[in-house]
Design an enzyme around this catalytic site. Structure first.
Site, PDB file in Angstrom:
ATOM      1  N   GLY A   1      41.297  17.538-110.751  1.00  0.00           N
ATOM      2  CA  GLY A   1      41.569  16.895-109.455  1.00  0.00           C
ATOM      3  C   GLY A   1      42.618  15.820-109.620  1.00  0.00           C
ATOM      4  O   GLY A   1      42.584  14.784-108.951  1.00  0.00           O
ATOM      5  N   ALA A   2      43.584  16.080-110.502  1.00  0.00           N
ATOM      6  CA  ALA A   2      44.504  15.030-110.957  1.00  0.00           C
ATOM      7  C   ALA A   2      45.502  14.589-109.894  1.00  0.00           C
ATOM      8  O   ALA A   2      46.107  13.528-110.028  1.00  0.00           O
ATOM      9  CB  ALA A   2      45.239  15.509-112.214  1.00  0.00           C
TER      10      ALA A   2
ATOM     11  N   ASN B   1      31.109  24.474-104.713  1.00  0.00           N
ATOM     12  CA  ASN B   1      31.328  23.600-105.871  1.00  0.00           C
ATOM     13  C   ASN B   1      30.612  24.107-107.117  1.00  0.00           C
ATOM     14  O   ASN B   1      31.128  23.985-108.226  1.00  0.00           O
ATOM     15  CB  ASN B   1      30.948  22.163-105.531  1.00  0.00           C
ATOM     16  CG  ASN B   1      32.073  21.496-104.760  1.00  0.00           C
ATOM     17  OD1 ASN B   1      33.176  21.372-105.277  1.00  0.00           O
ATOM     18  ND2 ASN B   1      31.825  21.128-103.516  1.00  0.00           N
TER      19      ASN B   1
ATOM     20  N   GLN C   1      34.296  25.822-114.806  1.00  0.00           N
ATOM     21  CA  GLN C   1      34.743  24.718-115.669  1.00  0.00           C
ATOM     22  C   GLN C   1      33.780  24.507-116.840  1.00  0.00           C
ATOM     23  O   GLN C   1      34.197  24.146-117.938  1.00  0.00           O
ATOM     24  CB  GLN C   1      34.942  23.450-114.833  1.00  0.00           C
ATOM     25  CG  GLN C   1      36.084  23.666-113.823  1.00  0.00           C
ATOM     26  CD  GLN C   1      36.507  22.441-113.065  1.00  0.00           C
ATOM     27  OE1 GLN C   1      35.878  21.379-113.167  1.00  0.00           O
ATOM     28  NE2 GLN C   1      37.561  22.566-112.285  1.00  0.00           N
TER      29      GLN C   1
ATOM     30  N   VAL D   1      32.429  13.573-111.576  1.00  0.00           N
ATOM     31  CA  VAL D   1      32.643  12.615-110.479  1.00  0.00           C
ATOM     32  C   VAL D   1      32.656  13.348-109.133  1.00  0.00           C
ATOM     33  O   VAL D   1      32.301  12.796-108.100  1.00  0.00           O
ATOM     34  CB  VAL D   1      33.983  11.854-110.694  1.00  0.00           C
ATOM     35  CG1 VAL D   1      34.272  10.899-109.535  1.00  0.00           C
ATOM     36  CG2 VAL D   1      33.969  11.089-112.016  1.00  0.00           C
TER      37      VAL D   1
ATOM     38  N   ASP E   1      27.399   3.520-107.320  1.00  0.00           N
ATOM     39  CA  ASP E   1      26.211   3.040-106.590  1.00  0.00           C
ATOM     40  C   ASP E   1      25.629   1.816-107.302  1.00  0.00           C
ATOM     41  O   ASP E   1      25.229   0.834-106.671  1.00  0.00           O
ATOM     42  CB  ASP E   1      25.158   4.151-106.520  1.00  0.00           C
ATOM     43  CG  ASP E   1      25.751   5.443-105.993  1.00  0.00           C
ATOM     44  OD1 ASP E   1      26.233   5.449-104.854  1.00  0.00           O
ATOM     45  OD2 ASP E   1      25.769   6.435-106.745  1.00  0.00           O
TER      46      ASP E   1
ATOM     47  N   ARG F   1      27.820  -1.137-106.660  1.00  0.00           N
ATOM     48  CA  ARG F   1      27.643  -1.612-105.281  1.00  0.00           C
ATOM     49  C   ARG F   1      26.384  -2.467-105.177  1.00  0.00           C
ATOM     50  O   ARG F   1      26.368  -3.514-104.516  1.00  0.00           O
ATOM     51  CB  ARG F   1      27.537  -0.413-104.333  1.00  0.00           C
ATOM     52  CG  ARG F   1      28.855   0.307-104.106  1.00  0.00           C
ATOM     53  CD  ARG F   1      28.647   1.659-103.467  1.00  0.00           C
ATOM     54  NE  ARG F   1      29.911   2.291-103.082  1.00  0.00           N
ATOM     55  CZ  ARG F   1      30.040   3.576-102.778  1.00  0.00           C
ATOM     56  NH1 ARG F   1      28.991   4.381-102.817  1.00  0.00           N
ATOM     57  NH2 ARG F   1      31.209   4.069-102.446  1.00  0.00           N
TER      58      ARG F   1
ATOM     59  N   HIS G   1      22.958  11.203-106.423  1.00  0.00           N
ATOM     60  CA  HIS G   1      24.048  10.445-105.799  1.00  0.00           C
ATOM     61  C   HIS G   1      24.173  10.946-104.354  1.00  0.00           C
ATOM     62  O   HIS G   1      25.035  11.752-104.009  1.00  0.00           O
ATOM     63  CB  HIS G   1      25.355  10.658-106.572  1.00  0.00           C
ATOM     64  CG  HIS G   1      26.549  10.105-105.848  1.00  0.00           C
ATOM     65  ND1 HIS G   1      26.728   8.764-105.614  1.00  0.00           N
ATOM     66  CD2 HIS G   1      27.621  10.714-105.286  1.00  0.00           C
ATOM     67  CE1 HIS G   1      27.851   8.575-104.937  1.00  0.00           C
ATOM     68  NE2 HIS G   1      28.411   9.747-104.725  1.00  0.00           N
TER      69      HIS G   1
HETATM   70  P1  NAX Z   1      40.681  14.233-103.196  1.00  0.00           P
HETATM   71  O1  NAX Z   1      40.415  15.290-102.192  1.00  0.00           O
HETATM   72  O2  NAX Z   1      41.701  13.200-102.929  1.00  0.00           O
HETATM   73  O3  NAX Z   1      41.071  14.924-104.583  1.00  0.00           O
HETATM   74  C1  NAX Z   1      40.361  15.986-105.112  1.00  0.00           C
HETATM   75  C2  NAX Z   1      41.345  16.845-105.863  1.00  0.00           C
HETATM   76  O4  NAX Z   1      40.607  17.859-106.538  1.00  0.00           O
HETATM   77  C3  NAX Z   1      42.347  17.561-104.938  1.00  0.00           C
HETATM   78  O5  NAX Z   1      43.659  17.232-105.358  1.00  0.00           O
HETATM   79  C4  NAX Z   1      42.024  19.018-105.134  1.00  0.00           C
HETATM   80  O6  NAX Z   1      43.155  19.852-105.075  1.00  0.00           O
HETATM   81  C5  NAX Z   1      41.397  19.021-106.523  1.00  0.00           C
HETATM   82  N1  NAX Z   1      40.581  20.186-106.804  1.00  0.00           N
HETATM   83  C6  NAX Z   1      39.773  20.868-105.958  1.00  0.00           C
HETATM   84  N2  NAX Z   1      39.242  21.936-106.576  1.00  0.00           N
HETATM   85  C7  NAX Z   1      39.695  21.899-107.852  1.00  0.00           C
HETATM   86  C8  NAX Z   1      39.505  22.732-108.970  1.00  0.00           C
HETATM   87  N3  NAX Z   1      38.753  23.837-108.901  1.00  0.00           N
HETATM   88  N4  NAX Z   1      40.134  22.420-110.119  1.00  0.00           N
HETATM   89  C9  NAX Z   1      40.914  21.332-110.203  1.00  0.00           C
HETATM   90  N5  NAX Z   1      41.153  20.510-109.160  1.00  0.00           N
HETATM   91  C10 NAX Z   1      40.548  20.786-108.007  1.00  0.00           C
HETATM   92  O7  NAX Z   1      39.276  13.577-103.518  1.00  0.00           O
HETATM   93  P2  NAX Z   1      38.948  12.192-104.243  1.00  0.00           P
HETATM   94  O8  NAX Z   1      38.900  11.118-103.233  1.00  0.00           O
HETATM   95  O9  NAX Z   1      39.834  12.028-105.417  1.00  0.00           O
HETATM   96  O10 NAX Z   1      37.442  12.449-104.695  1.00  0.00           O
HETATM   97  C11 NAX Z   1      37.138  13.400-105.690  1.00  0.00           C
HETATM   98  C12 NAX Z   1      35.653  13.680-105.713  1.00  0.00           C
HETATM   99  O11 NAX Z   1      34.932  12.512-106.044  1.00  0.00           O
HETATM  100  C13 NAX Z   1      35.095  14.154-104.364  1.00  0.00           C
HETATM  101  O12 NAX Z   1      34.198  15.222-104.593  1.00  0.00           O
HETATM  102  C14 NAX Z   1      34.345  12.937-103.878  1.00  0.00           C
HETATM  103  O13 NAX Z   1      33.320  13.275-102.974  1.00  0.00           O
HETATM  104  C15 NAX Z   1      33.822  12.391-105.168  1.00  0.00           C
HETATM  105  N6  NAX Z   1      33.363  11.002-105.192  1.00  0.00           N
HETATM  106  C16 NAX Z   1      32.311  10.723-105.986  1.00  0.00           C
HETATM  107  C17 NAX Z   1      31.827   9.445-106.103  1.00  0.00           C
HETATM  108  C18 NAX Z   1      30.663   9.134-106.965  1.00  0.00           C
HETATM  109  O14 NAX Z   1      30.196   8.013-106.917  1.00  0.00           O
HETATM  110  N7  NAX Z   1      30.153  10.053-107.775  1.00  0.00           N
HETATM  111  C19 NAX Z   1      32.429   8.320-105.332  1.00  0.00           C
HETATM  112  C20 NAX Z   1      33.828   8.585-104.921  1.00  0.00           C
HETATM  113  C21 NAX Z   1      34.039   9.995-104.407  1.00  0.00           C
HETATM  114  O15 NAX Z   1      33.564  10.081-103.097  1.00  0.00           O
END
Ligand code: NAX
Length: 326
Positions: A11-12, A105, A112, A129, A159, A162, A187
């Site tokens: 997700g870089a 997912n 992965q 994450v 969390d 926070r 989470h």
């Molecule tokens: P973004 O949508 O900005 O970025 C995610 C990226 O992952 C996208 O660029 C997408 O193309 C890429 N992606 C999707 N499928 C993929 C795959 N199969 N292989 C490689 N890349 C892939 O999301 P972002 O704000 O960066 O958040 C990323 C994740 O973190 C989300 O699932 C979000 O819900 C989760 N979070 C988790 C948190 C936690 O506390 N555990 C808090 C922050 C965030 O909400």
């Protein structure tokens, strides 16, 4: 010169990575003497945008960065990786049920997991994450049978942070004065932020804040903080998510101070009656790259009921995607 540590990030091109990557090259994870290489994974459609991120990484002229590569193939991305941040995930789309989100997912994380099994370093540390984190981590580790399940964790550190921050502001202390907070479970909004063992300035936190505020305000504020950030900012937490991922991994690699614990979702060994095998957030201590669930903390009925509720949700999630567990 030290051998570079190989860090892979999925997700870089996303918003969390846009903060995380620049902190990694600044030495915020492993210190300013440890060179790193970055192996970046994205979906094919975003490899172009990822090139732009790589240009910006180059423009930092960071002495610690000894190489960057971009991939859409997870086996190539994880080859030889020592540290992996699985940030990429599919967000919930219009009309998507929770079951659909879990399923889509779980498919990503099963692929992965198999890729990690095939190509990552045998001592790799993998932090999930991308949501839904607990079940994604469960799927990934179950598809990586040649890697120890202890090498996988899911992030509840945001969390935890926070909760610490809210207690610090409520009591007029610095966050560093707050210790012993626990986030149990999933989470999600069933997570249980627990302050029964927490102290601030050496005194039990519950004495400072009172039971009413704890039960009626604190718990729901922490549980719903992510949604509140989206409401106010218009986007989900990004820099604070990257910070939490970094702190989680730094503690995992470098250890927690004597007598201190942090919250981390790891594979349950049955501690506190949590079903073995679930990826569940517990209080853990870390030493020399190994985590250990803090044993035998006393729990009252209030806490036990909340832990059971989050466990029940995770059992449901697991059962929905069980067909993708190897
Ligand atoms: P973004 O949508 O900005 O970025 C995610 C990226 O992952 C996208 O660029 C997408 O193309 C890429 N992606 C999707 N499928 C993929 C795959 N199969 N292989 C490689 N890349 C892939 O999301 P972002 O704000 O960066 O958040 C990323 C994740 O973190 C989300 O699932 C979000 O819900 C989760 N979070 C988790 C948190 C936690 O506390 N555990 C808090 C922050 C965030 O909400």
């Amino acid at each position: 010169m030290r051998t570079p540590v190989r860090i892979a990030v999925s997700g870089a091109a996303g918003q969390i990575s846009y903060s995380l990557l620049f902190r990694l090259i600044a030495g915020d994870l492993l210190g300013h003497a440890q060179p790193i290489t970055l192996s970046l994974l994205e979906v094919p459609a975003l490899l172009g945008a990822l090139d732009g991120v790589v240009m910006e990484l180059a423009d930092c002229a960071a002495p610690l960065l000894h190489g960057v590569s971009c991939h859409s193939d997870p086996v190539a991305a994880f080859a030889g990786a020592d540290v992996v941040f699985l940030v990429g995930a599919r967000p919930r789309g219009a009309g998507m049920e929770r079951r659909d989100l879990l399923e889509v997912n779980a498919e990503i994380f099963s692929v992965q997991g198999r890729a990690l099994n095939e190509s990552a370093h045998r001592d790799v540390k993998v932090l999930v994450v991308g949501n839904p984190v607990n079940t994604n981590a469960l799927i990934a580790l179950s598809n990586a049978p040649d890697l120890p399940p202890e090498n996988f964790a899911a992030m509840t550190r945001l969390d935890h942070n926070r909760a610490v921050s809210l207690l610090a502001s409520r009591t007029g202390h610095n966050p560093s004065d707050v210790e012993g907070v626990i986030v149990w479970g999933n989470h999600s909004t069933t997570q249980f932020p627990d302050i029964h063992h927490a102290r601030v300035g050496g005194r039990p936190v519950i004495d400072w804040v009172g039971r009413d505020w704890y039960e009626q305000t604190f718990i729901t504020t922490v549980q719903n903080r992510g949604a509140e950030v989206i409401r106010v900012r218009g986007k989900s937490s990004a820099a604070s998510g990257a910070n939490a991922a970094l702190e989680h991994m730094r503690d995992w690699v470098l250890g927690t101070p004597e007598g201190c614990w942090v919250s981390m979702a790891v594979r349950s060994d049955g501690s506190y009656g949590v079903e073995p095998g679930l990826v569940f957030s517990f209080p853990v201590t870390l030493c020399e790259g190994t985590w250990r669930i803090v044993p035998n903390l006393p729990l009252d009925d209030f806490s036990r009921a909340r832990i059971r509720a989050s466990e029940a949700e995770l059992i449901l999630e697991r059962d929905m995607v069980r067909h993708l567990m190897a």
